[in-house]
Design an enzyme around this catalytic site. Sequence first.
Site, PDB file in Angstrom:
ATOM      1  N   THR A 146     -12.994  -3.150  -9.416  1.00  0.00           N
ATOM      2  CA  THR A 146     -14.091  -3.150 -10.253  1.00  0.00           C
ATOM      3  C   THR A 146     -13.759  -2.084 -11.548  1.00  0.00           C
ATOM      4  O   THR A 146     -13.527  -0.789 -11.133  1.00  0.00           O
ATOM      5  CB  THR A 146     -15.399  -2.804  -9.665  1.00  0.00           C
ATOM      6  OG1 THR A 146     -15.286  -3.977  -8.640  1.00  0.00           O
ATOM      7  CG2 THR A 146     -16.579  -2.823 -10.368  1.00  0.00           C
ATOM      8  N   ASP A 188       0.980  -1.097  -0.209  1.00  0.00           N
ATOM      9  CA  ASP A 188       0.163  -0.009  -0.137  1.00  0.00           C
ATOM     10  C   ASP A 188       0.783   1.237   0.032  1.00  0.00           C
ATOM     11  O   ASP A 188       1.902   1.342   0.652  1.00  0.00           O
ATOM     12  CB  ASP A 188      -0.799   0.099   1.308  1.00  0.00           C
ATOM     13  CG  ASP A 188      -2.252   0.982   1.167  1.00  0.00           C
ATOM     14  OD1 ASP A 188      -3.429   0.121   0.564  1.00  0.00           O
ATOM     15  OD2 ASP A 188      -2.178   2.141   1.005  1.00  0.00           O
ATOM     16  N   ALA A 229     -37.351  -5.687   0.545  1.00  0.00           N
ATOM     17  CA  ALA A 229     -37.579  -4.126   0.570  1.00  0.00           C
ATOM     18  C   ALA A 229     -37.038  -3.384   1.725  1.00  0.00           C
ATOM     19  O   ALA A 229     -36.983  -3.702   2.807  1.00  0.00           O
ATOM     20  CB  ALA A 229     -39.266  -3.895   0.419  1.00  0.00           C
ATOM     21  N   CYS A 288     -20.112   0.037  -3.287  1.00  0.00           N
ATOM     22  CA  CYS A 288     -20.282  -0.644  -4.428  1.00  0.00           C
ATOM     23  C   CYS A 288     -21.488  -0.412  -5.503  1.00  0.00           C
ATOM     24  O   CYS A 288     -21.479   0.348  -6.517  1.00  0.00           O
ATOM     25  CB  CYS A 288     -20.210  -2.123  -4.420  1.00  0.00           C
ATOM     26  SG  CYS A 288     -18.705  -2.377  -3.795  1.00  0.00           S
ATOM     27  N   GLU A 323     -14.175  -9.526  -7.983  1.00  0.00           N
ATOM     28  CA  GLU A 323     -14.348  -9.846  -6.683  1.00  0.00           C
ATOM     29  C   GLU A 323     -15.827  -9.681  -6.469  1.00  0.00           C
ATOM     30  O   GLU A 323     -16.503  -8.911  -7.143  1.00  0.00           O
ATOM     31  CB  GLU A 323     -13.395  -9.313  -5.721  1.00  0.00           C
ATOM     32  CG  GLU A 323     -13.527  -7.687  -5.715  1.00  0.00           C
ATOM     33  CD  GLU A 323     -14.622  -7.266  -4.977  1.00  0.00           C
ATOM     34  OE1 GLU A 323     -15.538  -7.875  -4.179  1.00  0.00           O
ATOM     35  OE2 GLU A 323     -15.095  -5.942  -5.318  1.00  0.00           O
ATOM     36  N   PHE A 329     -32.005 -10.766  -2.062  1.00  0.00           N
ATOM     37  CA  PHE A 329     -31.955  -9.418  -2.536  1.00  0.00           C
ATOM     38  C   PHE A 329     -33.355  -8.979  -3.077  1.00  0.00           C
ATOM     39  O   PHE A 329     -33.472  -8.330  -3.848  1.00  0.00           O
ATOM     40  CB  PHE A 329     -30.875  -9.207  -3.665  1.00  0.00           C
ATOM     41  CG  PHE A 329     -29.642  -9.334  -2.847  1.00  0.00           C
ATOM     42  CD1 PHE A 329     -28.789 -10.176  -2.286  1.00  0.00           C
ATOM     43  CD2 PHE A 329     -28.793  -8.006  -3.181  1.00  0.00           C
ATOM     44  CE1 PHE A 329     -27.720  -9.768  -1.733  1.00  0.00           C
ATOM     45  CE2 PHE A 329     -27.808  -7.672  -2.591  1.00  0.00           C
ATOM     46  CZ  PHE A 329     -27.114  -8.912  -1.985  1.00  0.00           C
TER      47      PHE A 329
HETATM   48  C1  UDX Z   1     -22.264  -5.769  -3.109  1.00  0.00           C
HETATM   49  C2  UDX Z   1     -22.334  -7.028  -3.748  1.00  0.00           C
HETATM   50  O1  UDX Z   1     -23.289  -7.911  -2.997  1.00  0.00           O
HETATM   51  C3  UDX Z   1     -20.823  -7.763  -3.710  1.00  0.00           C
HETATM   52  O2  UDX Z   1     -21.237  -9.039  -4.551  1.00  0.00           O
HETATM   53  C4  UDX Z   1     -20.072  -6.982  -4.555  1.00  0.00           C
HETATM   54  O3  UDX Z   1     -18.710  -7.595  -4.412  1.00  0.00           O
HETATM   55  C5  UDX Z   1     -19.924  -5.598  -3.915  1.00  0.00           C
HETATM   56  O4  UDX Z   1     -21.206  -5.023  -3.742  1.00  0.00           O
HETATM   57  P1  UDX Z   1     -22.218  -4.895  -0.682  1.00  0.00           P
HETATM   58  O5  UDX Z   1     -21.861  -3.509  -1.189  1.00  0.00           O
HETATM   59  O6  UDX Z   1     -20.871  -5.178   0.609  1.00  0.00           O
HETATM   60  O7  UDX Z   1     -21.974  -6.020  -1.635  1.00  0.00           O
HETATM   61  O8  UDX Z   1     -23.310  -5.193   0.265  1.00  0.00           O
HETATM   62  P2  UDX Z   1     -24.629  -5.906  -0.294  1.00  0.00           P
HETATM   63  O9  UDX Z   1     -24.937  -7.196   0.609  1.00  0.00           O
HETATM   64  O10 UDX Z   1     -25.111  -6.329  -1.551  1.00  0.00           O
HETATM   65  O11 UDX Z   1     -25.922  -4.846   0.086  1.00  0.00           O
HETATM   66  C6  UDX Z   1     -25.793  -3.655  -0.578  1.00  0.00           C
HETATM   67  C7  UDX Z   1     -26.822  -2.489  -0.267  1.00  0.00           C
HETATM   68  O12 UDX Z   1     -28.127  -3.287  -0.775  1.00  0.00           O
HETATM   69  C8  UDX Z   1     -27.262  -2.412   1.105  1.00  0.00           C
HETATM   70  O13 UDX Z   1     -27.444  -0.927   1.409  1.00  0.00           O
HETATM   71  C9  UDX Z   1     -28.015  -3.215   1.507  1.00  0.00           C
HETATM   72  O14 UDX Z   1     -28.989  -2.934   2.709  1.00  0.00           O
HETATM   73  C10 UDX Z   1     -29.081  -3.197   0.666  1.00  0.00           C
HETATM   74  N1  UDX Z   1     -30.163  -4.365   0.096  1.00  0.00           N
HETATM   75  C11 UDX Z   1     -29.428  -5.609   0.159  1.00  0.00           C
HETATM   76  C12 UDX Z   1     -31.576  -4.277   0.229  1.00  0.00           C
HETATM   77  O15 UDX Z   1     -31.962  -3.098   0.523  1.00  0.00           O
HETATM   78  N2  UDX Z   1     -32.185  -5.225   0.075  1.00  0.00           N
HETATM   79  C13 UDX Z   1     -31.755  -6.726  -0.078  1.00  0.00           C
HETATM   80  O16 UDX Z   1     -32.581  -7.597  -0.362  1.00  0.00           O
HETATM   81  C14 UDX Z   1     -30.200  -6.796   0.014  1.00  0.00           C
END
Ligand code: UDX
Length: 437
Positions: free
Chosen positions: A121, A30, A252, A260, A151, A249
């Site tokens: 990404t 880093d 609601a 991300c 990833e 996923f």
């Molecule tokens: C995401 C992807 O899931 C992962 O594969 C990628 O590598 C990076 O981006 P992350 O951002 O860590 O991961 O969180 P994730 O669990 O996907 O949730 C993202 C957002 O969606 C959160 O704010 C979460 O609260 C929201 N969410 C998730 C919902 O509102 N409803 C759901 O059913 C699932």
Amino acid sequence: MDISIIGSGYVGLVTGACFADIGHHVICVDNDAEKVKQLKAGEIPIYEPGLEEIIHRNVSARRLRFTGSIQEGVENSQIIFIAVPTPPLPDGDVDLSFVEKVAREIAGVLTDYRVIVDKSTVPVKTGEKVAESIKRYNRRGAKFDVVSNPEFLREGCAVADLMHPDRIVIGAQSEHAIDLMKKVYEPFMAPILVTDISSAELIKHCANSFLALKISYINAVSAICEASGADVQRVADGIGMDHRIGRDFLNAGIGYGGSCFPKDIAAFIAISDQLGTPFNLLREVQRINEEQKTRFLKTIRDTLWVLREKRIAVWGLTFKPDTDDVRSSVAIELVEQLLREGAYVIAYDPKGMHKARAIKAIADAEFASSAIEAISDAEALVIATDWNEFANVDLAVLREKMRTPIVFDGRNLLDPETMRQFGFHYYSIGRASVRPQ
Ligand code: UDX
């Protein structure tokens, strides 16, 4: 194998630690001298369940070490992973300057054949640019291959995701590079999909935007449920039981956030525009996500009538549970808006307090040291992140401590019927609101 990972941020650190844990020799590089110092001293700059233990174990076993020198990493490894940030530009496009800089730096010290893997990404076609750049800046004409290996880690369960992946995607042209990459991932016993570089790059953006689309889909349905008296969770269960759809996923809520989804969807829209094939479906995904916050705030406003001087507790500041990450958190946006409208906000989060306190836009909020302290004398409670701690709250205590028992549940954590029995006015997403018996 000997591996170096350039960039010890979220992805780099978790990847490096897990690679070491399955037996590879890993150097995490880093350019932030302070971070390297911290890591060498055994301090972990992020909260991620299980990570600290893995890092300590592998540092002791001499399979993992940290350095500020790219040269040290490049000289001592066969494979070099690039895991540096790719932040958004104001127009939604991706800032690739960190990737480009690392490519130039690798080129400057490259003497023998190496596989250079892009883990950050990035937009489709970045692999080509990285290869061009290394070729241009490497005066010795050293041989190398570029690979795309996206990833799919979720914060909060990144270690488990890395150790037990659904699939490994390897985008490469050369058989030799593919063989070396397969050796890296063999111990994970996961299905490996080999593609060309562009397809691998696209898979990452497509996966994230498809997941965001699922969330926006169910959020749009939640509005219809509220208008028609249906229950969005039952609807999600009913469609999710079809294995072609799946229940994941489809929760609601007040919308997706984090480092991300918002960034990757904006980037994918920008790239598809640049390629002359606009992806307007994703613009709608973004619009629904914004509308979800607006609708929730409207419910709060309509119920409390005036927000000015109201004492409102907010539970949750991180963008999701089991992380201390508050970047692009919908919870922070909500606190900001409530403060803007004159409310007196008392916020609490199990892990995100430290990072949230540093955010200027919510500096006027009060930060409580426990969930119960936050709701003492509150005129309303807003649940903004689905931490388990909030789902298991003692409702009798909550009811007794609040001045007026009004709860706005932005994550559908609690059960409406139970809330009614305990005497709450309870509003959630896509479900009928309830009033005390
Ligand atoms: C995401 C992807 O899931 C992962 O594969 C990628 O590598 C990076 O981006 P992350 O951002 O860590 O991961 O969180 P994730 O669990 O996907 O949730 C993202 C957002 O969606 C959160 O704010 C979460 O609260 C929201 N969410 C998730 C919902 O509102 N409803 C759901 O059913 C699932």
